[in-house]
Design an enzyme around this catalytic site. Sequence first.
Site, PDB file in Angstrom:
ATOM      1  N   TYR A   1       0.869  -1.185   0.000  1.00  0.00           N
ATOM      2  CA  TYR A   1       0.000   0.000   0.000  1.00  0.00           C
ATOM      3  C   TYR A   1       0.903   1.231   0.000  1.00  0.00           C
ATOM      4  O   TYR A   1       1.812   1.337   0.819  1.00  0.00           O
ATOM      5  CB  TYR A   1      -0.887  -0.005   1.255  1.00  0.00           C
ATOM      6  CG  TYR A   1      -1.773   1.205   1.396  1.00  0.00           C
ATOM      7  CD1 TYR A   1      -2.842   1.426   0.522  1.00  0.00           C
ATOM      8  CD2 TYR A   1      -1.560   2.139   2.413  1.00  0.00           C
ATOM      9  CE1 TYR A   1      -3.663   2.545   0.655  1.00  0.00           C
ATOM     10  CE2 TYR A   1      -2.379   3.251   2.555  1.00  0.00           C
ATOM     11  CZ  TYR A   1      -3.427   3.449   1.669  1.00  0.00           C
ATOM     12  OH  TYR A   1      -4.239   4.560   1.817  1.00  0.00           O
TER      13      TYR A   1
ATOM     14  N   ASP B   1       9.474   2.690  -0.336  1.00  0.00           N
ATOM     15  CA  ASP B   1       8.434   3.371   0.425  1.00  0.00           C
ATOM     16  C   ASP B   1       8.657   3.015   1.897  1.00  0.00           C
ATOM     17  O   ASP B   1       8.272   1.938   2.354  1.00  0.00           O
ATOM     18  CB  ASP B   1       7.044   2.934  -0.062  1.00  0.00           C
ATOM     19  CG  ASP B   1       5.938   3.632   0.709  1.00  0.00           C
ATOM     20  OD1 ASP B   1       6.252   4.363   1.673  1.00  0.00           O
ATOM     21  OD2 ASP B   1       4.758   3.444   0.353  1.00  0.00           O
TER      22      ASP B   1
ATOM     23  N   LYS C   1       4.580   9.194   8.658  1.00  0.00           N
ATOM     24  CA  LYS C   1       4.370   8.701  10.026  1.00  0.00           C
ATOM     25  C   LYS C   1       5.383   9.269  11.028  1.00  0.00           C
ATOM     26  O   LYS C   1       5.216  10.364  11.522  1.00  0.00           O
ATOM     27  CB  LYS C   1       4.346   7.170  10.029  1.00  0.00           C
ATOM     28  CG  LYS C   1       3.210   6.635   9.094  1.00  0.00           C
ATOM     29  CD  LYS C   1       2.910   5.186   9.315  1.00  0.00           C
ATOM     30  CE  LYS C   1       2.014   4.601   8.237  1.00  0.00           C
ATOM     31  NZ  LYS C   1       0.596   4.583   8.522  1.00  0.00           N
TER      32      LYS C   1
HETATM   33  N1  PLP Z   1       3.006   4.126   2.254  1.00  0.00           N
HETATM   34  C1  PLP Z   1       2.902   3.186   3.205  1.00  0.00           C
HETATM   35  C2  PLP Z   1       3.875   2.047   3.244  1.00  0.00           C
HETATM   36  C3  PLP Z   1       1.880   3.259   4.150  1.00  0.00           C
HETATM   37  O1  PLP Z   1       1.764   2.308   5.092  1.00  0.00           O
HETATM   38  C4  PLP Z   1       0.984   4.366   4.097  1.00  0.00           C
HETATM   39  C5  PLP Z   1      -0.090   4.482   5.084  1.00  0.00           C
HETATM   40  O2  PLP Z   1      -0.320   3.654   5.924  1.00  0.00           O
HETATM   41  C6  PLP Z   1       1.152   5.311   3.090  1.00  0.00           C
HETATM   42  C7  PLP Z   1       2.181   5.162   2.180  1.00  0.00           C
HETATM   43  C8  PLP Z   1       0.233   6.488   3.007  1.00  0.00           C
HETATM   44  O3  PLP Z   1       0.466   7.367   4.075  1.00  0.00           O
HETATM   45  P1  PLP Z   1      -0.680   8.362   4.566  1.00  0.00           P
HETATM   46  O4  PLP Z   1      -1.741   7.537   5.212  1.00  0.00           O
HETATM   47  O5  PLP Z   1       0.034   9.281   5.522  1.00  0.00           O
HETATM   48  O6  PLP Z   1      -1.174   9.081   3.368  1.00  0.00           O
END
Ligand code: PLP
Length: 419
Positions: free
Chosen positions: A141, A234, A262
Site C-alpha cells: 500500500y 516506500d 508517520k
Molecule cells: N506508504 C505506506 C507504506 C503506508 O503504510 C501508508 C499508510 O499507511 C502510506 C504510504 C500512506 O500514508 P498516509 O496515510 O500518511 O497518506
Amino acid sequence: MDSKSFYAKALTLMPGGVNSPLRACKYVHSEPVFIENAKGAYLWDVEGRKYIDYVFSWGPMLLGHQDPVVNAAAHAAVDHGSSYGASCPGEVLLAEEIQKLIPSMEMMRMVSSGTEATMSALRLARGYTGRDKFVKFIGNYHGHADAFLAAAGSAASIVPGTPGVPEAVISHTLLAQYNDLEAVKRHFEESGDDIACVIVEPCAGNMGLVLPEDGFLQGLRDLCTEHGALLIFDEVITGFRLAPGGAQERYGITPDLTTLGKIIGGGFPVGCFGGKREIMEYMAPVGGVFQAGTLSGNPVAMAAGRAMLQRLQECDYPALEARTKALTDEMAAILRAKGKPVYVAQAGSAFTLYFSDRPVTNMVESGQCDYDAFAVYWRQMMDRGVYLAPAGFECAFTSFAHSDEDFEKTLEAARAVEF
Ligand code: PLP
C-alpha cells in the site's frame, strides 16, 4: 457521550462514520471506540476505559504518546505561529536530521502525508526517466493516489477495482507478487524501456508484516540499475522504525528515492520524499516536475519531527526488538496452546500474528489466513484493554514507552481469550 452515541452521530455526518475506512472496525465485525486521550503506551476512550496501545496512530508514535521532549518542541513552535506558508528554519533542521540518518536522501522535499510523498516520488521518477510504466507489488500500500490503487494492500484490498480510478491511469501499473523477483524480471523483459521505477515497501506492512526474502531487495536494485529505472523504497512505515536509518540501513540496500511519513511528523501530518541530488533537481522550481503544498514544511510539524528523530537516536532499538520478540513468541505460544496455528512475522518493533499454519511471504498467503479467528481474538483483547489494529492484515507496533508490565498484562489478556 459514550462511544456508541458518538458513532451514531458520526454515521450521520461521515461516510461509515469515519475519516479513514479501517477505523470503522468492519473487518473485526465491531464498532469504533472514540479516543479522547493518549499518554505513553496507553489510550483512553470517552468512557474512561484504558487500553495498552499497539497501533500508535498506525505507526508514528514510536516513543509512545506525548513524549515530553516532542510535546515541548511542538508547544514552543506553536508559540511562534502555527503556519507561515514561507520558508522556515524548522524545515532545514529536520531535513538535516533526516539526511544524517538516511544518507541516500541527498535532497528532499517535505509534504503533509505519506500519500503525497509516494504520489510525488512517482511523478518525479516518471519525469526524470521520461517513462510512464512502473512496477508495484500486490498487497503493498502506497497511499491512495490513483496509480497505486491496483491490488493495493491495507483497507484498499477490500475494494480491488476501486471505482473512480480510470482504467487508463492504472494501465501503467505493472503488478508482481511480493518476493517474486522472476515476475519483476518478466516485466523488465517485456517493457524494460518503458518502466520508470519499481516502488516497494522494503519490509511490507500492509498485508500483515511480510519480510523481504534473501536477495529480493538486492535483485530489485540490480534490475533497476540494469534497465535505467529508479528504485523507490516506500519507508512510510519502516523509516526510523526498523532501524534509525530505516529498512535501507537494516537490509543494506540503497534506493534512488525514499518516501517517508508517520514517524517523521512526531504525530503531526508530515510526509517527505527524497534521494539523489541529480534526480531531485528535476523538481520545480529547479526542474520541471511540479509539486507544491500550502502546509508543506509546517513549522509545528517540523519541530515535533526533529525532536522525535533526535530522541530516537538515544533509544535502544536492539533491546526493543528483543523485548518484542519475547512478547510475540509468548503470544504465539498461548494461541497454539488453544489449538490455533499461528505464524509470527516480526521485524524490529513491528509484528503480525497470522492465524495460519504456514509462513506468509506474499498477498496470496496473507489472504489465506483465518481472519474470522483474528476477529474473535481482537474483540476479546479489546474487552480486556489491549488495542490491536482492527484487521488481521495490518501490523502491530510496540514502542519505547511499553513497560514489561504492559507486555505481561497483554499476555494475561491473551491467556483469557476463548475461541
Ligand atoms: N506508504 C505506506 C507504506 C503506508 O503504510 C501508508 C499508510 O499507511 C502510506 C504510504 C500512506 O500514508 P498516509 O496515510 O500518511 O497518506
